[in-house]
Design a protein around this motif. Structure first.
Motif, PDB file in Angstrom:
ATOM      1  N   UNK A 183       0.946  -1.185  -0.061  1.00  0.00           N
ATOM      2  CA  UNK A 183      -0.158   0.151   0.151  1.00  0.00           C
ATOM      3  C   UNK A 183       0.920   1.342  -0.118  1.00  0.00           C
ATOM      4  N   UNK A 184       1.911   1.275   0.812  1.00  0.00           N
ATOM      5  CA  UNK A 184       2.689   2.316   0.839  1.00  0.00           C
ATOM      6  C   UNK A 184       3.382   2.532  -0.748  1.00  0.00           C
ATOM      7  N   UNK A 185       4.104   1.683  -1.153  1.00  0.00           N
ATOM      8  CA  UNK A 185       4.531   1.635  -2.660  1.00  0.00           C
ATOM      9  C   UNK A 185       3.649   2.195  -3.356  1.00  0.00           C
ATOM     10  N   UNK A 186       2.236   1.676  -3.480  1.00  0.00           N
ATOM     11  CA  UNK A 186       1.296   2.172  -4.401  1.00  0.00           C
ATOM     12  C   UNK A 186       1.103   3.518  -4.315  1.00  0.00           C
ATOM     13  N   UNK A 187       0.755   3.930  -3.117  1.00  0.00           N
ATOM     14  CA  UNK A 187       0.588   5.590  -2.734  1.00  0.00           C
ATOM     15  C   UNK A 187       1.785   6.269  -3.293  1.00  0.00           C
ATOM     16  N   UNK A 188       2.942   5.900  -3.051  1.00  0.00           N
ATOM     17  CA  UNK A 188       4.366   6.607  -3.481  1.00  0.00           C
ATOM     18  C   UNK A 188       4.390   6.687  -5.111  1.00  0.00           C
ATOM     19  N   UNK A 189       3.974   5.627  -5.705  1.00  0.00           N
ATOM     20  CA  UNK A 189       3.985   5.476  -7.244  1.00  0.00           C
ATOM     21  C   UNK A 189       3.273   6.593  -7.782  1.00  0.00           C
ATOM     22  N   UNK A 190       1.949   6.843  -7.157  1.00  0.00           N
ATOM     23  CA  UNK A 190       0.961   7.902  -7.552  1.00  0.00           C
ATOM     24  C   UNK A 190       1.531   9.124  -7.729  1.00  0.00           C
ATOM     25  N   UNK A 191       2.569   9.492  -6.654  1.00  0.00           N
ATOM     26  CA  UNK A 191       3.157  10.596  -6.602  1.00  0.00           C
ATOM     27  C   UNK A 191       4.325  10.781  -7.561  1.00  0.00           C
ATOM     28  N   UNK A 192       4.787   9.634  -7.678  1.00  0.00           N
ATOM     29  CA  UNK A 192       6.129   9.564  -8.831  1.00  0.00           C
ATOM     30  C   UNK A 192       5.611   9.910 -10.033  1.00  0.00           C
ATOM     31  N   UNK A 193       4.356   9.328 -10.458  1.00  0.00           N
ATOM     32  CA  UNK A 193       4.101   9.528 -11.901  1.00  0.00           C
ATOM     33  C   UNK A 193       2.949  10.821 -12.058  1.00  0.00           C
ATOM     34  N   UNK A 194       3.014  11.610 -10.860  1.00  0.00           N
ATOM     35  CA  UNK A 194       2.198  12.897 -11.076  1.00  0.00           C
ATOM     36  C   UNK A 194       0.952  12.953 -10.959  1.00  0.00           C
ATOM     37  N   UNK A 195       0.178  11.677 -10.585  1.00  0.00           N
ATOM     38  CA  UNK A 195      -1.286  11.842 -10.234  1.00  0.00           C
ATOM     39  C   UNK A 195      -1.650  12.121  -8.919  1.00  0.00           C
ATOM     40  N   UNK A 196      -0.662  12.413  -7.775  1.00  0.00           N
ATOM     41  CA  UNK A 196      -0.912  12.821  -6.571  1.00  0.00           C
ATOM     42  C   UNK A 196       0.181  13.872  -6.210  1.00  0.00           C
ATOM     43  N   UNK A 197      -0.059  14.786  -5.470  1.00  0.00           N
ATOM     44  CA  UNK A 197       0.887  15.710  -5.129  1.00  0.00           C
ATOM     45  C   UNK A 197       1.890  15.071  -4.071  1.00  0.00           C
ATOM     46  N   UNK A 198       2.918  15.627  -3.667  1.00  0.00           N
ATOM     47  CA  UNK A 198       3.874  15.160  -2.733  1.00  0.00           C
ATOM     48  C   UNK A 198       3.260  14.958  -1.346  1.00  0.00           C
ATOM     49  N   UNK A 199       2.331  15.867  -0.970  1.00  0.00           N
ATOM     50  CA  UNK A 199       2.072  15.893   0.505  1.00  0.00           C
ATOM     51  C   UNK A 199       0.903  14.837   0.556  1.00  0.00           C
ATOM     52  N   UNK A 200       0.321  14.404  -0.500  1.00  0.00           N
ATOM     53  CA  UNK A 200      -0.827  13.274  -0.445  1.00  0.00           C
ATOM     54  C   UNK A 200      -0.871  12.058   0.388  1.00  0.00           C
ATOM     55  N   UNK A 201       0.298  11.366   0.213  1.00  0.00           N
ATOM     56  CA  UNK A 201       0.474  10.128   1.047  1.00  0.00           C
ATOM     57  C   UNK A 201       0.570  10.456   2.790  1.00  0.00           C
TER      58      UNK A 201
END
Length: 288
Positions: A216-234
C-alpha cells in the motif's frame, strides 16, 4: 508444542532456520486449507519426511508473507526433540535440499540461542520492492520480481513524500485491518534508489508490518512519482487514519523480504516480551 512460546519444553531443542523462496507458486507462508501450496506446509512436510517422524513440528516465522511475495532472508524456528535433532543435524540441510522443491531453499539450521523467537525477538524486517518505468516494459528474465509501471517516475518526488511516512504512526490507512490487532508501527526507513539498470528499488524497513502495509505504501508513492498525486498526499492519507480507495495495493511479485534483524543474544528474551505488548500512540486509548 507451542512454537510461539519463548520457553522450550524439556527434551526439545529450538532450531533456527534461515531460508529463501520464490513466492510465485505459493499461496503465502502460512498453512491454509487443503490443496493450497504454502511455504510453511512444504517445509514442515519435508522436515517430517527427512527425519522419518510421525509428528509434524510446527514452524514459527519472522514475517508471514502473502501469496506471491518472495523472500531472500526469511527466518523461522522449529522445536524438535533433542534426540531427533542430534540424529539428523549433520545431514539435515542436504536431505532437505533433496526433498524440497526448487523454489524454496534452507541455507542454515542451527540451534538457537536461549530466548530466541523468530517472530517476537526480531527488531526489524527489511523489504525491497522493485519497479521499472522503462517504456519497453520488464526484462523477461526479471519479470517475476519486478513490476512494470507504465508512467515515467520521479524518484525525488517519491522520496520527498516518503519522508512524511517515516517514524512511529498508526498506519491504519495503509493496512488491511485485522480484528484485535494494532496498526501502530515504527517505519524506520522508506527510500527509493534507481539502480544502474534503471530499476527503481524501494527499501522499506520497520519493526514490524501489518497486512498489505508495504504494498500500500509503494502504491501511494507510485501515484506521487507519476504525477497523479502531490507530494503531500501520502502523508495526508496517513493522518486521516482510514483506508483511502485511491491507495492502490500493488501486485505482490515485486516484493521481497530481504533481511530480518535481531538484537544481541542476551537481549532476545527481553525483546520477545516487549514485542508481545499491544502498542498505542502517546495520548491514544490503550492500556499496554
Amino acid at each position: 508444542m507451542d512454537g510461539v512460546s519463548d520457553e522450550v519444553a524439556d527434551g526439545f531443542v529450538r532450531v533456527r532456520l534461515d531460508l529463501s523462496y520464490d513466492g510465485k507458486d505459493f499461496s503465502g507462508w502460512a498453512k491454509q486449507a487443503r490443496g493450497q501450496r504454502t511455504v510453511q506446509g512444504e517445509i514442515e512436510d519435508a522436515l517430517r519426511t527427512v527425519t522419518r517422524s510421525t509428528e509434524t513440528y510446527e514452524l514459527t516465522v519472522a514475517g508471514r508473507t502473502d501469496a506471491g511475495v518472495h523472500a531472500r532472508g526469511q527466518v523461522a524456528h522449529v522445536d524438535l526433540p533433542g534426540a531427533l535433532w542430534e540424529e539428523h543435524r549433520e545431514k539435515l540441510l542436504r536431505r532437505l535440499a533433496g526433498r524440497l522443491s526448487h523454489d524454496v531453499r534452507i541455507w542454515s539450521a542451527e540451534e538457537a540461542p536461549a530466548g530466541f523467537n523468530a517472530r517476537f525477538s526480531a527488531i526489524w524486517r527489511r523489504y525491497a520492492y522493485r519497479v521499472t518505468d522503462h517504456p519497453g516494459g520488464v526484462d523477461p528474465l526479471l519479470r517475476g520480481h519486478v513490476l512494470w509501471h507504465d508512467w515515467t517516475l520521479d524518484m525525488d518526488a517519491m522520496n520527498a513524500a516518503a519522508e512524511h511516512l517515516v517514524g512511529e504512526h498508526d498506519f491504519a490507512a495503509y493496512c488491511k485491518k485485522r480484528e484485535g490487532a494494532t496498526t501502530i508501527r515504527t517505519l524506520q526507513e522508506l527510500r527509493w534508489e534507481r539502480r544502474s539498470d534503471g530499476i527503481l528499488e524501494a527499501t522499506v524497513k520497520a519493526d514490524a508490518f501489518c497486512h498489505n502495509m508495504v504494498r500500500s505504501l509503494v502504491g501511494a508513492l507510485l501515484f506521487v512519482g507519476d504525477g497523479h498525486r502531490p507530494v503531500e498526499w501520502p502523508g495526508k492519507v496517513l493522518a486521516a487514519g482510514v483506508r483511502d480507495s485511491a491507495v492502490h495495493v500493488v501486485r505482490p511479485h515485486g516484493l521481497t523480504l530481504e533481511e530480518v534483524g535481531y538484537p544481541a543474544d542476551e537481549l532476545l528474551a527481553t525483546r520477545s516480551r516487549e514485542a508481545r505488548n499491544k502498542r498505542s500512540l502517546p495520548g491514544s486509548a490503550g492500556c499496554c
